[in-house]
Design a protein around this motif. Structure first.
Motif, short mmCIF file in Angstrom:
data_model
loop_
_atom_site.label_atom_id
_atom_site.label_comp_id
_atom_site.label_asym_id
_atom_site.label_seq_id
_atom_site.Cartn_x
_atom_site.Cartn_y
_atom_site.Cartn_z
N CYS A 32 52.95 108.02 47.62
CA CYS A 32 52.68 108.08 49.06
C CYS A 32 53.56 107.09 49.82
CB CYS A 32 51.21 107.80 49.33
SG CYS A 32 50.11 109.07 48.69
N TYR A 33 53.75 105.92 49.24
CA TYR A 33 54.58 104.88 49.85
C TYR A 33 56.00 105.41 50.10
CZ TYR A 33 56.04 99.96 50.50
OH TYR A 33 56.49 98.78 51.00
N PHE A 34 56.60 106.03 49.08
CA PHE A 34 57.97 106.51 49.22
C PHE A 34 58.07 107.76 50.06
CE2 PHE A 34 58.74 103.60 45.65
CZ PHE A 34 59.76 102.87 46.24
N VAL A 35 57.04 108.60 50.08
CA VAL A 35 57.03 109.74 51.00
C VAL A 35 57.02 109.21 52.44
CG1 VAL A 35 55.65 111.68 51.87
CG2 VAL A 35 56.03 111.43 49.42
N GLY A 36 56.21 108.19 52.68
CA GLY A 36 56.20 107.55 54.00
C GLY A 36 57.55 106.98 54.36
N GLY A 37 58.21 106.33 53.40
CA GLY A 37 59.53 105.77 53.64
C GLY A 37 60.57 106.84 53.96
N ALA A 38 60.52 107.95 53.24
CA ALA A 38 61.46 109.05 53.50
C ALA A 38 61.24 109.64 54.89
CB ALA A 38 61.32 110.13 52.43
N CYS A 39 59.99 109.84 55.24
CA CYS A 39 59.67 110.37 56.58
C CYS A 39 60.11 109.38 57.66
CB CYS A 39 58.18 110.65 56.71
SG CYS A 39 57.60 112.02 55.70
N GLY A 40 59.89 108.09 57.41
CA GLY A 40 60.31 107.07 58.36
C GLY A 40 61.82 107.02 58.55
N SER A 41 62.57 107.19 57.47
CA SER A 41 64.04 107.21 57.58
C SER A 41 64.49 108.37 58.45
CB SER A 41 64.68 107.32 56.19
OG SER A 41 64.49 106.14 55.48
N TYR A 42 63.92 109.53 58.17
CA TYR A 42 64.29 110.73 58.93
C TYR A 42 63.89 110.58 60.41
CZ TYR A 42 64.27 115.42 60.78
OH TYR A 42 64.49 116.52 61.58
N PHE A 59 59.09 100.49 58.35
CA PHE A 59 60.12 99.66 57.71
C PHE A 59 61.41 100.45 57.51
CE2 PHE A 59 62.06 98.08 53.76
CZ PHE A 59 62.10 96.71 53.97
N SER A 60 61.28 101.65 56.97
CA SER A 60 62.47 102.47 56.68
C SER A 60 63.17 102.93 57.95
CB SER A 60 62.08 103.69 55.84
OG SER A 60 61.60 103.27 54.58
N ALA A 61 62.40 103.16 59.01
CA ALA A 61 63.01 103.55 60.28
C ALA A 61 63.97 102.47 60.77
CB ALA A 61 61.93 103.83 61.32
N VAL A 62 63.55 101.21 60.64
CA VAL A 62 64.42 100.10 61.07
C VAL A 62 65.65 99.99 60.19
CG1 VAL A 62 64.60 97.58 61.18
CG2 VAL A 62 62.68 98.74 62.22
N TRP A 63 65.46 99.99 58.87
CA TRP A 63 66.59 99.78 57.98
C TRP A 63 67.56 100.96 57.99
CZ3 TRP A 63 68.09 95.22 56.85
CH2 TRP A 63 67.16 94.19 56.80
N THR A 64 67.08 102.15 58.30
CA THR A 64 67.97 103.30 58.40
C THR A 64 68.84 103.23 59.65
OG1 THR A 64 66.42 104.70 57.20
CG2 THR A 64 68.03 105.83 58.58
N THR A 65 68.28 102.72 60.73
CA THR A 65 68.99 102.74 62.01
C THR A 65 69.63 101.41 62.38
OG1 THR A 65 66.94 102.23 63.18
CG2 THR A 65 67.51 104.57 62.91
N LEU A 66 69.38 100.38 61.61
CA LEU A 66 69.91 99.06 61.95
C LEU A 66 71.43 99.08 62.06
CD1 LEU A 66 69.23 96.07 62.50
CD2 LEU A 66 69.50 95.67 60.05
N ILE A 67 72.10 99.80 61.19
CA ILE A 67 73.57 99.86 61.26
C ILE A 67 74.03 100.48 62.57
CG2 ILE A 67 73.78 102.04 60.00
CD1 ILE A 67 76.19 99.06 59.77
N PHE A 68 73.27 101.46 63.09
CA PHE A 68 73.62 102.06 64.38
C PHE A 68 73.53 101.02 65.49
CE2 PHE A 68 71.44 106.06 62.51
CZ PHE A 68 72.56 106.36 61.75
N LEU A 69 72.46 100.22 65.45
CA LEU A 69 72.30 99.16 66.44
C LEU A 69 73.42 98.14 66.33
CD1 LEU A 69 70.61 97.66 68.64
CD2 LEU A 69 69.49 96.47 66.74
N LEU A 70 73.74 97.73 65.10
CA LEU A 70 74.76 96.69 64.91
C LEU A 70 76.16 97.16 65.27
CD1 LEU A 70 73.46 95.10 61.58
CD2 LEU A 70 73.28 94.18 63.91
N GLN A 71 76.40 98.46 65.24
CA GLN A 71 77.72 98.98 65.64
C GLN A 71 77.84 99.22 67.14
OE1 GLN A 71 78.10 102.47 63.14
NE2 GLN A 71 79.16 101.31 61.55
N SER A 72 76.71 99.23 67.83
CA SER A 72 76.72 99.52 69.26
C SER A 72 76.71 98.24 70.08
CB SER A 72 75.52 100.40 69.62
OG SER A 72 74.32 99.69 69.42
#
Length: 188
Positions: free
Chosen positions: A138-148, A22-35
């Motif tokens: 654990c949930y937020f550690v997963g989210g942080a790893c997913g963002s990175y 989930f976090s991987a998508v929301w972190t990178t969505l702005i990159f997709l929307l700008q490209s």
């Protein structure tokens, strides 16, 4: 609690994996929307936040089922989320496709979250806050790893990389759920 309850370990792992995707998508969505093909700004990312909320609004319907059949709802959530990532890779460069996939992904992730919390609360009602603390940590550690890792995947492989990462993490989640379920059946 972590040592004693395999259900807590499983729920924490699956929650971390779901939130990583989930976090991987929301972190990178702005990159997709700008490209290309979009060329949108950050205001459009806010629109997708509202779109995601529409998907999350469907999760309470599954909350009732999670109380009765939590393992089933976890499987539904993992499959729904995995399918959304595959579709995001295939049709995410089309506006309607991206909207549809974001709704599907948010629905799946929210169902997983509600189901996991329902499962852990059933372990020891007197220890709910401690159980939730372990799960949410654990949930937020997963989210942080997913963002990175989502940003790393975007840098190396673009949107396909992000979608592949999310699908891969959720695929591993399905394998983990299957293995936990098998070990429970053997011990019963």
């Amino acid at each position: 609690l972590v040592r004693r309850h395999s259900l807590l370990r499983e729920s924490a792992l699956l929650g971390a994996m779901c939130f990583a995707a989930f976090s991987a998508v929301w972190t990178t969505l702005i990159f997709l929307l700008q490209s290309p093909p979009y060329h949108y700004g950050s205001a459009m990312a806010g629109f997708f936040g509202l779109v995601g909320a529409a998907g999350a609004a469907g999760a309470p319907t599954f909350g009732h089922l999670a109380g009765k059949q939590p393992r089933t709802t976890i499987r539904i959530a993992l499959w729904l989320s995995l399918i959304s990532f595959v579709l995001m890779g295939l049709i995410g460069k089309q506006f309607w496709g991206l909207v549809f996939c974001i709704i599907l992904m948010d629905l799946g992730i929210q169902i997983a979250h509600v189901s996991n919390q329902t499962r852990i609360y059933s372990i020891a009602p007197a220890a709910r806050s401690r159980l939730n603390m372990v799960y949410m940590f654990c949930y937020f550690v997963g989210g942080a790893c997913g963002s990175y890792l989502g940003a790393v995947c975007w840098h190396h492989a673009g949107w396909w990389g992000v979608c592949s990462f999310g699908a891969g993490v959720l695929g591993l989640g399905l394998i983990a759920e299957y293995l936990y379920n098998r070990s429970l059946q053997r011990s019963a």
